[in-house]
Design a protein around this motif. Structure first.
Motif, PDB file in Angstrom:
ATOM      1  N   GLY A   1     -10.022   4.631  -3.375  1.00 19.23           N
ATOM      2  CA  GLY A   1      -9.574   5.831  -4.086  1.00 19.23           C
ATOM      3  C   GLY A   1      -8.154   6.272  -3.786  1.00 19.23           C
ATOM      4  N   SER A   2      -7.513   5.640  -2.792  1.00 17.25           N
ATOM      5  CA  SER A   2      -6.151   6.049  -2.441  1.00 17.25           C
ATOM      6  C   SER A   2      -5.164   4.915  -2.672  1.00 17.25           C
ATOM      7  CB  SER A   2      -6.054   6.431  -0.965  1.00 17.25           C
ATOM      8  OG  SER A   2      -6.943   7.459  -0.672  1.00 17.25           O
ATOM      9  N   ILE A   3      -3.893   5.278  -2.881  1.00 16.96           N
ATOM     10  CA  ILE A   3      -2.846   4.260  -2.976  1.00 16.96           C
ATOM     11  C   ILE A   3      -2.277   4.016  -1.580  1.00 16.96           C
ATOM     12  CG2 ILE A   3      -0.522   3.799  -3.858  1.00 16.96           C
ATOM     13  CD1 ILE A   3      -1.351   4.931  -6.470  1.00 16.96           C
ATOM     14  N   ARG A   4      -2.292   2.753  -1.158  1.00 17.52           N
ATOM     15  CA  ARG A   4      -1.800   2.431   0.186  1.00 17.52           C
ATOM     16  C   ARG A   4      -0.324   2.063   0.189  1.00 17.52           C
ATOM     17  NH1 ARG A   4      -5.598   1.593   4.036  1.00 17.52           N
ATOM     18  NH2 ARG A   4      -3.815   2.110   5.331  1.00 17.52           N
ATOM     19  N   GLN A   5       0.196   1.608  -0.939  1.00 15.38           N
ATOM     20  CA  GLN A   5       1.634   1.313  -1.049  1.00 15.38           C
ATOM     21  C   GLN A   5       1.983   1.098  -2.519  1.00 15.38           C
ATOM     22  OE1 GLN A   5       3.022  -2.000   1.339  1.00 15.38           O
ATOM     23  NE2 GLN A   5       5.181  -1.600   0.866  1.00 15.38           N
ATOM     24  N   ILE A   6       3.186   1.535  -2.897  1.00 10.09           N
ATOM     25  CA  ILE A   6       3.715   1.227  -4.230  1.00 10.09           C
ATOM     26  C   ILE A   6       5.066   0.558  -4.043  1.00 10.09           C
ATOM     27  CG2 ILE A   6       4.554   2.155  -6.428  1.00 10.09           C
ATOM     28  CD1 ILE A   6       2.677   4.447  -6.189  1.00 10.09           C
ATOM     29  N   GLY A   7       5.307  -0.535  -4.741  1.00 13.32           N
ATOM     30  CA  GLY A   7       6.607  -1.179  -4.636  1.00 13.32           C
ATOM     31  C   GLY A   7       6.713  -2.345  -5.588  1.00 13.32           C
ATOM     32  N   SER A   8       7.880  -2.977  -5.601  1.00 16.84           N
ATOM     33  CA  SER A   8       8.049  -4.185  -6.402  1.00 16.84           C
ATOM     34  C   SER A   8       7.208  -5.279  -5.734  1.00 16.84           C
ATOM     35  CB  SER A   8       9.515  -4.596  -6.419  1.00 16.84           C
ATOM     36  OG  SER A   8       9.902  -5.019  -5.119  1.00 16.84           O
ATOM     37  N   PRO A   9       6.867  -6.348  -6.487  1.00 17.43           N
ATOM     38  CA  PRO A   9       6.102  -7.439  -5.868  1.00 17.43           C
ATOM     39  C   PRO A   9       6.778  -7.931  -4.581  1.00 17.43           C
ATOM     40  CG  PRO A   9       6.200  -7.757  -8.230  1.00 17.43           C
ATOM     41  CD  PRO A   9       7.078  -6.576  -7.925  1.00 17.43           C
ATOM     42  N   LYS A  10       8.096  -8.004  -4.593  1.00 14.45           N
ATOM     43  CA  LYS A  10       8.799  -8.494  -3.408  1.00 14.45           C
ATOM     44  C   LYS A  10       8.654  -7.540  -2.219  1.00 14.45           C
ATOM     45  CE  LYS A  10      13.306 -10.285  -2.018  1.00 14.45           C
ATOM     46  NZ  LYS A  10      12.691 -11.278  -1.118  1.00 14.45           N
ATOM     47  N   GLN A  11       8.778  -6.237  -2.494  1.00 11.73           N
ATOM     48  CA  GLN A  11       8.613  -5.261  -1.403  1.00 11.73           C
ATOM     49  C   GLN A  11       7.200  -5.322  -0.823  1.00 11.73           C
ATOM     50  OE1 GLN A  11       9.649  -1.806  -3.674  1.00 11.73           O
ATOM     51  NE2 GLN A  11      11.678  -1.633  -2.747  1.00 11.73           N
ATOM     52  N   ILE A  12       6.220  -5.420  -1.724  1.00 10.45           N
ATOM     53  CA  ILE A  12       4.823  -5.442  -1.273  1.00 10.45           C
ATOM     54  C   ILE A  12       4.573  -6.700  -0.432  1.00 10.45           C
ATOM     55  CG2 ILE A  12       2.451  -5.689  -2.130  1.00 10.45           C
ATOM     56  CD1 ILE A  12       3.291  -2.955  -2.759  1.00 10.45           C
ATOM     57  N   TYR A  13       5.187  -7.803  -0.835  1.00  6.39           N
ATOM     58  CA  TYR A  13       4.972  -9.067  -0.122  1.00  6.39           C
ATOM     59  C   TYR A  13       5.753  -9.115   1.198  1.00  6.39           C
ATOM     60  CZ  TYR A  13       4.194 -14.068   0.537  1.00  6.39           C
ATOM     61  OH  TYR A  13       3.802 -15.282   1.036  1.00  6.39           O
ATOM     62  N   ASP A  14       7.018  -8.713   1.141  1.00  9.74           N
ATOM     63  CA  ASP A  14       7.886  -8.860   2.318  1.00  9.74           C
ATOM     64  C   ASP A  14       7.815  -7.687   3.285  1.00  9.74           C
ATOM     65  OD1 ASP A  14       8.806 -11.292   1.487  1.00  9.74           O
ATOM     66  OD2 ASP A  14      10.598 -10.497   0.492  1.00  9.74           O
ATOM     67  N   GLN A  15       7.522  -6.494   2.753  1.00 10.85           N
ATOM     68  CA  GLN A  15       7.514  -5.307   3.622  1.00 10.85           C
ATOM     69  C   GLN A  15       6.230  -4.503   3.460  1.00 10.85           C
ATOM     70  OE1 GLN A  15      11.062  -3.462   2.091  1.00 10.85           O
ATOM     71  NE2 GLN A  15      12.029  -5.462   2.253  1.00 10.85           N
ATOM     72  N   PRO A  16       5.089  -5.123   3.731  1.00  7.52           N
ATOM     73  CA  PRO A  16       3.835  -4.374   3.598  1.00  7.52           C
ATOM     74  C   PRO A  16       3.810  -3.201   4.572  1.00  7.52           C
ATOM     75  CG  PRO A  16       3.448  -6.457   4.742  1.00  7.52           C
ATOM     76  CD  PRO A  16       4.869  -6.487   4.259  1.00  7.52           C
TER      77      PRO A  16
END
Ligand SMILES: Nc1ncnc2c1ncn2[C@@H]1O[C@H](COP(=O)(O)OP(=O)(O)OP(=O)(O)O)[C@@H](O)[C@H]1O
Ligand SMILES: [Mg+2]
Length: 355
Positions: free
Chosen positions: A210-225
């Protein structure tokens, strides 16, 4: 102003909080993907945008208009559902034109638009058939065509590729990406497939419970979780996560230790090291940690090697020939700038630069 805005939205179903204080904003040229495991609230979020659910708290805006309490038909959205939901008693053509017929658009105009979307989706030859007379992949394109024939402010797609086999799914994915460039408006896309999210999106929102844990570009999500949940949801094989201690600029895993970057000053008794499989290097003679080769899985282009390090298993991905065999004792080395350290709650921490 953003094109679609969610502001502190809460949606409960009796004792289940399906969407828990979710906020995000989507630009008109975004392909925005809600990614997360089954039951995390993706479909509910999409239904809230469509107006098929009304939030208990919060606000929803589309194209600068507060639509929180507006009916679906007042929102100008087009939705493709998780199960395409084609009308079985209507031909392909009738299915596609239905949204325009309901709006009493002129017949000539309908003909023209059906022809256009059917051609661009390559289903022009199927128009007189019934849904049960075409394949799953074709049905899925008909469902997309029915959405595309409208000119909505936003397209909402709920796992539109989920019923396809692996090969067709890949083809449909490329097609969808191409299509998006032609639609000229925002797409909100739902999937639990991380590869699909990476391949298609301009922005990904990773959801959990029910919550958002992170929002970002695919690269941000992959490289900077931002946390272990996101780190281990993305990537195939996913990021290795190993319990460790951080002390005196060193990382301790079991009985072994190796230096972090020289500037690392933080201390943690219970931490986790995160490293992606492609960022581990193997060497017969030296490195950071001693390891034993457990299993080698060649996959064509790349090879997955599973290693035992004390009580833990690490997966590493190599793109060259593997000069090792199961049972070999080797050294592994971590690419320093690719190491992630998470605290005991799974949140990412950074080493503080010493002055
Ligand atoms: N109409 C409803 N009544 C009661 N509970 C519901 C209803 N719709 C959804 N839920 C619950 O809300 C939570 C979120 O459901 P939702 O359908 O949004 O998940 P999802 O992320 O789309 O999952 P999936 O990947 O399986 O489609 C789940 O726990 C689900 O059981
Ligand atoms: Mg769903």
């Amino acid at each position: 102003m953003s094109w679609v805005e969610f502001k502190n939205v809460v949606k409960k179903f009796s004792d289940v909080t399906a969407v828990n204080n979710v906020s995000f904003s989507i630009e008109k040229n975004d392909f925005f993907t809600l990614l997360g495991p089954s039951g995390c609230g993706k479909t509910t979020t999409l239904r809230l945008i469509a107006g098929l659910e009304i939030p208990d708290e919060g606000k929803i805006l589309i194209a600068d208009q507060d639509v929180t309490y507006k009916l679906p038909k007042e929102r100008n959205v087009a939705m493709v559902f998780q199960n395409y939901a084609l009308y079985p008693h209507m031909t392909v053509k009738e299915n596609i034109s239905y949204p325009l017929v309901v709006r009493k658009v002129q017949r000539q105009e309908i003909e023209k638009r059906v022809r256009f979307v059917a051609d661009s989706l390559q289903i022009g030859q199927l128009l007189d058939r019934y849904p049960q007379q075409i394949s799953g992949g074709q049905q899925q394109r008909v469902a997309l065509a029915r959405a595309m024939i409208q000119t909505p402010s936003v397209f909402l797609l709920d796992e539109p590729l989920s019923n396809l086999d692996a090969k067709l799914r890949l083809e449909a994915r490329s097609f969808l990406k191409h299509l998006y460039t032609e639609l000229g408006t925002a797409v909100v896309y739902v999937t639990h497939d991380q590869a699909e999210a990476m391949a298609l999106s301009t922005k990904i929102a990773v959801m959990d419970n029910g919550s958002i844990r992170q929002i970002g570009s695919p690269k941000q999500i992959y490289d900077q979780p931002a946390n272990i949940f996101v780190a281990s949801f993305i990537g195939n094989p996913p990021m290795n996560i190993v319990p460790c201690k951080i002390s005196n600029g060193h990382c301790l895993i079991g009985e072994q230790k190796f230096p972090l970057q020289t500037s690392w000053e933080q201390e943690y008794q219970d931490a986790y090291l995160g490293i992606r499989p492609e960022n581990i290097q193997l060497d017969p003679a030296h490195g950071d940690l001693h390891a034993q080769v457990f299993v080698i899985e060649p996959l064509g282009v790349e090879t997955i090697i599973t290693l035992n390090v004390d009580d833990h298993q690490l997966k590493c991905l190599v793109f060259e020939d593997v000069p090792f065999a199961p049972g070999d004792r080797i050294w592994i080395k971590f690419k320093r700038e690719k190491i992630h350290i998470f605290d005991k709650n799974g949140e990412k921490v950074q080493g503080r630069l010493s002055s």
